[in-house]
Enzyme design. Structure first.
Site, mmCIF file in Angstrom:
data_model
loop_
_atom_site.group_PDB
_atom_site.id
_atom_site.type_symbol
_atom_site.label_atom_id
_atom_site.label_comp_id
_atom_site.label_asym_id
_atom_site.label_seq_id
_atom_site.Cartn_x
_atom_site.Cartn_y
_atom_site.Cartn_z
ATOM 1 N N TYR A 59 16.406 -56.720 -9.159
ATOM 2 C CA TYR A 59 15.294 -57.353 -9.856
ATOM 3 C C TYR A 59 14.432 -58.054 -8.818
ATOM 4 O O TYR A 59 14.298 -57.571 -7.692
ATOM 5 C CB TYR A 59 15.834 -58.289 -10.951
ATOM 6 C CG TYR A 59 14.820 -58.562 -12.030
ATOM 7 C CD1 TYR A 59 14.221 -57.509 -12.735
ATOM 8 C CD2 TYR A 59 14.441 -59.858 -12.344
ATOM 9 C CE1 TYR A 59 13.277 -57.750 -13.715
ATOM 10 C CE2 TYR A 59 13.501 -60.113 -13.337
ATOM 11 C CZ TYR A 59 12.922 -59.044 -14.010
ATOM 12 O OH TYR A 59 11.994 -59.288 -14.972
ATOM 13 N N LYS A 114 22.666 -36.819 -31.309
ATOM 14 C CA LYS A 114 21.887 -35.908 -30.471
ATOM 15 C C LYS A 114 21.844 -36.416 -29.033
ATOM 16 O O LYS A 114 21.990 -35.649 -28.076
ATOM 17 C CB LYS A 114 20.467 -35.805 -31.030
ATOM 18 C CG LYS A 114 19.669 -34.639 -30.492
ATOM 19 C CD LYS A 114 20.063 -33.379 -31.202
ATOM 20 C CE LYS A 114 19.159 -32.226 -30.859
ATOM 21 N NZ LYS A 114 19.381 -31.068 -31.740
#
Length: 410
Positions: A59, A114
Site C-alpha cells: 500500500y 460460476k
C-alpha cells in the site's frame, strides 16, 4: 483435481436462517445449505503483509509509484494489477438455470458457482456481479463503467431476446472479451460432441440435417455455430413450430435466424421437421414424443440437453439413436458448458484478446473434440469436465486462433 473446501463460516451457528414455522435451521435439512453458508468464495491476497515494510510496498507509499506508472502508460495495468486475469460474471437474474426470473439476490449462488468453476477449471479469477436492473441500456452502461477493473465479461442468465442486444452493445463499446456463456459455451460444447458423433459414424457434418428445439439464447447460438462449421442443414423450432421466412410472427432475432437456417424450407411442427432428420438438439425444456423420435433417420444422434428433464429420455432415445447426449451428469456424454468457458477465457486473457471471435469459438470446439481422440465411442463423444487435458487444450487453441485472427495484443 477437486478443490479443497475451506469455509470456516459454515461451522458458525450465528445467523442461522430457519424454515418459517420451524425451529430447525436450513442446514439441518439439506447439505446444500451447509455448503453455501457464508458463500462459496472469498478474496485472497497473493502477497504477504507481515510487517510495516510489506505494508509500505503493498500500500502507501509503494503503491503510488505503480499508480503513477500506469497513469503515464495505461497498458501497464495489465502487468501490475489483476486486470488481465479476472473476469466479471454479470447477470440480472432474469433467466437463472431452470428457475427463471428470480432476481439478482437469488442469482448469487449460481454466479458464485460460476466464479469458482472459472478458477477450478481454467485458473481464471472471476467476480460475481448481480445487477438490480433489467433494461438493456442500463445493463450496458453499468458494465461499461465497471469494465476498467476486468479483463473480460461473462454474461450469464440474462433472458432472451435481451441477452443478444446486451452482448452486441457491450462488444461494440468494450475492447475486452464479452461472452454470453448461455449462448456460446453451449454451442461450443454441442459442436464438439457433434463432430465426434459424426466421426464415429463415418460421416461429415456437411452430410447431416439437424433440428434444434428452442429458439432462445442457446438455440440461436448453436444454429449459428453449426452453420459456421458446415452443417448440411439445420432447422430451429420454437413453441409455434419451425422458424421459417414465411412466418409473420418472428422477432428480429428469429427473422435473422430464418435467413441462414432451414435451407430445405420445412414448415410446420417440430415433429414434422424430425422426420428423416439426422440430429436432434434440445435446448427448450419441452418434451418430444417417442413416435416423433422414431421417424428420425437411421443412426441418428439425440442431444436432449434440458435439465433436469431431457426433451427425450435417454432410455427412449437409445431405441432409435446411435449416439445420445444430455445435459445431466448422471448419463454419459454430458453437454456441460464448463468444458468450454474456462479455457476460452483463459486463452483470450493469455493473449489479451480484444474480443472472442467465431474462429476462436470454432477452434475451442475442435480442440475439445480432439481430447477424446482414439477413445471415441457411442458413450464417449465428449470428455469429462474433470479430464485435466480439457482446459489446457482449449486455452492453447483459443490463444492461437486469437493470434491468427489479429485480435491478440501480446
Amino acid at each position: 483435481m477437486a478443490a479443497e473446501i475451506v469455509n470456516p463460516r459454515s461451522e458458525s451457528k450465528t445467523g442461522d436462517t430457519e424454515h418459517e414455522g420451524s425451529a430447525e435451521p436450513l442446514d439441518s435439512f439439506d447439505p446444500a445449505f451447509a455448503l453455501h453458508r457464508g458463500g462459496k468464495m472469498a478474496v485472497q491476497a497473493t502477497v504477504p503483509v507481515r510487517d510495516k515494510d510489506d505494508l509500505s510496498l503493498a500500500y502507501t507509499p509503494g503503491v503510488a509509484k505503480v499508480c503513477s506508472a500506469i497513469a503515464e502508460q495505461p497498458e501497464l495495468v495489465h502487468d501490475y494489477t489483476w486486470k488481465s486475469s479476472v473476469v466479471a460474471v454479470v447477470t440480472d437474474g432474469t433467466a437463472v438455470l431452470g428457475l427463471g426470473d428470480i432476481g439478482p439476490e437469488a442469482s448469487l449462488p449460481v454466479m458464485e458457482g460460476k466464479a469458482i468453476l472459472f478458477k477450478q477449471f481454467g485458473g481464471v479469477d472471476a467476480v460475481p456481479i448481480a445487477l438490480n436492473c433489467t433494461d438493456v441500456d442500463e445493463i450496458v452502461e453499468t458494465v461499461v463503467r465497471l469494465a476498467p477493473s476486468f479483463g473480460g465479461v461473462n454474461l450469464e442468465d440474462i433472458s432472451a431476446p435481451r441477452c443478444f442486444e446486451v452482448e452486441r452493445k457491450l462488444q461494440e463499446r468494450l475492447d475486452i472479451p464479452v461472452f454470453h456463456d448461455d449462448q456460446h459455451g453451449t454451442a461450443v460444447v454441442t459442436l464438439a460432441a457433434l463432430r465426434n458423433a459424426a466421426r464415429l459414424s463415418g460421416r461429415a457434418l456437411g452430410e447431416l440435417r439437424a433440428v434444434i428445439s428452442g429458439a432462445g439464447a442457446a438455440g440461436v447460438a448453436i444454429a449459428k455455430m453449426l452453420v459456421e462449421a458446415g452443417i448440411g442443414d439445420v432447422a430451429v423450432a420454437d413453441r409455434k413450430g419451425v422458424v421459417s421466412a414465411d412466418r409473420g410472427d418472428l422477432t428480429p432475432v428469429k427473422q435473422e435466424l430464418a435467413g441462414f437456417t432451414n435451407k430445405a424450407g420445412i414448415t410446420g411442427s417440430l415433429e414434422a421437421a424430425l422426420d428423416g432428420a439426422d440430429v436432434f438438439i434440445g435446448v427448450s425444456g419441452g418434451t418430444v414424443a417417442e413416435p416423433a423420435v422414431a421417424t428420425m433417420a437411421k443412426g441418428a444422434f439425440v442431444f436432449a440437453m434440458a435439465n433436469p428433464n431431457p426433451e427425450v429420455h435417454p432410455e427412449v432415445a437409445h431405441k432409435y439413436a446411435a449416439v445420445v447426449a444430455t445435459g445431466r451428469s448422471d448419463f454419459p456424454n454430458q453437454i456441460n458448458n464448463v468444458l468450454a468457458f474456462p479455457g476460452i477465457f483463459a486463452g483470450a486473457l493469455q493473449v489479451r484478446a480484444s474480443r472472442i471471435t467465431e474462429g476462436m469459438k470454432l477452434a475451442a470446439a475442435e480442440a475439445l473434440a480432439a481430447v477424446v481422440g482414439d477413445d471415441l465411442a457411442a458413450d464417449y463423444v465428449i470428455p469429462s469436465p474433470f479430464d485435466e487435458r480439457v482446459a489446457p487444450a482449449v486455452t492453447a487453441a483459443v490463444a492461437a486462433a486469437a493470434r491468427a485472427e489479429g485480435v491478440a495484443r501480446r
